[in-house]
Design a protein around this motif. Structure first.
Motif: not given
Length: 292
Positions: A124-128, A131-132, A136, A172
């Motif tokens: 997903p775009e937001e993940n740990p 980097e942004p 992906l 998740d």
């Protein structure tokens, strides 16, 4: 099996990353695995039967020949550790795949899969994990038998010799499964081989009226492996003399799985954890690598 192996010290062995393939070989030997006589290893460059079937159906429906490598980004390198694992002469997966109930993907295929065969999406775009604005995509090299879970490394880490491994999970997206490919293959062997070749029993938390996790943690040490995530499971590994104890806090069929290299080791663990021995629940070792 005269020598007692303390799996409470397994984390120390795992930390010696330069000797990871030696650890895999030793672990297989310790649980009694040997390559069956006359075994022909799984060819590295080959599709699984189901993948071939799906591709053939597609060609029949469309009348066009489908590229078997449609899901592969050919510009990405294949990590050194993955090729090394495939070529190991003692590899229990390539020589005895029936022990594993997983399908390999070689060359690894992308997630999301351009061919439409793979199940999981990318990160997903937001993940740990990246980097942004980073890549992906993941490269899937192994999947649960019916592709309910898939194991992959980041496309952005494909150039590393031994990249991290992630597992697809419903809630998740993806979770870290191993710190490296070589560690993953040790973990996979630790999940599959002991219950086949050792003395084992599978129990529920309710078999331990006073609770079992505190007893496990008091008597046995973590093995240094990431929790196993497959089919809803979230399983931690603990070790002791000739025994591996797994405790699941997810959705595994049984929350407690104890595997001993000997019957005596299993019995000692049962006493330590407070389980009343019941022969009807104990599985003896399988005769060989081909036994179901």
């Amino acid at each position: 099996m005269a020598e007692i192996i303390d799996y409470g010290r397994f984390a120390d062995r795992l930390a010696a990353r330069r000797a990871r393939w030696d650890l895999l070989r030793e672990f297989q030997d310790e649980w009694g695995y040997t390559v069956p006589a006359g075994a022909v290893p799984w060819p590295k460059w080959s599709e699984t039967e189901h993948r071939t079937y799906v591709r053939t159906l597609h060609e029949e429906w469309t009348g066009e020949e489908e590229d078997p490598f449609k899901g592969v980004d050919r510009s990405l390198p294949i990590p050194k550790a993955l090729d090394e694992w495939w070529d190991l002469p003692f590899n229990s997966f390539t020589h005895s795949s029936r022990l594993y109930w997983t399908n390999p993907e070689y060359p690894p295929t992308l997630r999301p899969d351009p061919s439409g065969y793979g199940v999981a999406e990318g990160l997903p775009e937001e993940n740990p994990f990246v980097e942004p604005g980073g890549d992906l995509r993941l490269c899937c090299f192994m999947a649960e038998y019916e592709y309910c879970n898939e194991w992959a490394y980041l496309a952005s880490e494909a150039g590393q010799d031994d990249p991290r491994v992630f597992v697809s999970i419903d809630e998740d997206g993806w979770a870290l499964q191993a710190e490296s490919l070589s560690e993953f293959f040790v973990l996979l062997a630790a999940v599959r081989l002991p219950s086949h070749f050792g003395w084992s029993v599978q129990l529920g938390d309710d078999d331990f009226p006073d609770g079992v996790r505190a007893r496990i943690e008091a008597a046995y040490r973590p093995m240094g492996l990431q929790n196993w995530r497959e089919l809803g499971a979230d399983t931690a590994f603990f070790g002791g003399p000739d025994v591996i104890v797994r405790h699941d806090t997810g959705m595994a069929d049984y929350s407690v799985d104890i595997c001993g290299r000997t019957r005596e080791a299993l019995a000692a663990t049962a006493r330590t954890l407070g389980w009343t021995w019941d022969d009807d629940l104990v599985d003896p070792p399988a005769k060989d690598a081909e036994s179901d």
